[in-house]
Design an enzyme around this catalytic site. Structure first.
Site, mmCIF file in Angstrom:
data_model
loop_
_atom_site.group_PDB
_atom_site.id
_atom_site.type_symbol
_atom_site.label_atom_id
_atom_site.label_comp_id
_atom_site.label_asym_id
_atom_site.label_seq_id
_atom_site.Cartn_x
_atom_site.Cartn_y
_atom_site.Cartn_z
ATOM 1 N N GLU A 100 -5.179 17.367 8.923
ATOM 2 C CA GLU A 100 -6.024 18.564 8.810
ATOM 3 C C GLU A 100 -7.286 18.287 8.001
ATOM 4 O OE1 GLU A 100 -3.498 21.564 7.159
ATOM 5 O OE2 GLU A 100 -2.270 21.671 8.964
ATOM 6 N N HIS A 105 -5.758 10.606 2.861
ATOM 7 C CA HIS A 105 -4.870 11.003 1.765
ATOM 8 C C HIS A 105 -3.457 10.589 2.096
ATOM 9 C CE1 HIS A 105 -5.335 14.342 4.616
ATOM 10 N NE2 HIS A 105 -4.060 14.632 4.384
ATOM 11 N N MET A 106 -2.727 10.212 1.067
ATOM 12 C CA MET A 106 -1.309 9.909 1.200
ATOM 13 C C MET A 106 -0.538 11.034 0.543
ATOM 14 S SD MET A 106 0.521 7.355 2.439
ATOM 15 C CE MET A 106 -0.053 5.682 2.141
ATOM 16 N N HIS A 107 0.360 11.653 1.311
ATOM 17 C CA HIS A 107 1.278 12.622 0.725
ATOM 18 C C HIS A 107 2.411 11.848 0.056
ATOM 19 C CE1 HIS A 107 0.015 16.239 3.232
ATOM 20 N NE2 HIS A 107 -0.494 15.258 3.967
#
Ligand code: 5GP
Length: 120
Positions: A100, A105-107
């Protein structure tokens, strides 16, 4: 590869235009709690550089940026006490990956069982 959008929400967080609940920061990396956590620990780790996706980062980031990114993940999971209990890292990428926000980005998800690798 998509072009970087300077006005994406994480770019605004990096510029200080939008606040975040900061977990970790160094010269190359910022990490903060996800605004809509899906697990007791749900942290987003982002490079400070303008990278759209994990493949953009893997192709174009310097060794210093790459090393700092993964070292930050290791420090964060240790600091949050989930290195022992386990966690999952997810990098949603592109349309099929359900990304999104177009800033890599890494969750990090943990603090409870995360379930099957992929739902459905
Ligand atoms: P994606 O689907 O791109 O992998 O994940 C984007 C994540 O960013 C979502 O989990 C969403 O909850 C989170 N998010 C979106 N906007 C904000 C925001 O303004 N602040 C924070 N902390 N997280 C956000």
């Amino acid at each position: 590869m998509a072009e970087y959008d300077e006005n994406n929400i994480f770019a605004k967080i990096l510029k200080g235009e939008i606040p975040c609940d900061k977990v970790y920061e160094d010269d190359y990396v910022l990490a903060f709690n996800d605004i809509a956590p899906l697990k007791p620990v749900h942290i987003l780790v982002i490079p400070k550089g303008a990278y759209v996706s994990i493949d953009d980062f893997g192709t174009n980031a310097s060794l210093e940026e790459t090393q700092a990114f993964f070292a930050a993940i290791a420090k964060i999971v240790e600091q949050k006490g989930i290195a022992e209990t386990g966690f999952r890292c997810i990098a949603n990428t592109g349309a099929d990956g359900g990304q999104e926000v177009p800033h890599f980005h890494m969750h990090i998800l943990g603090g409870a069982p995360v379930g099957r690798m992929v739902a459905g």
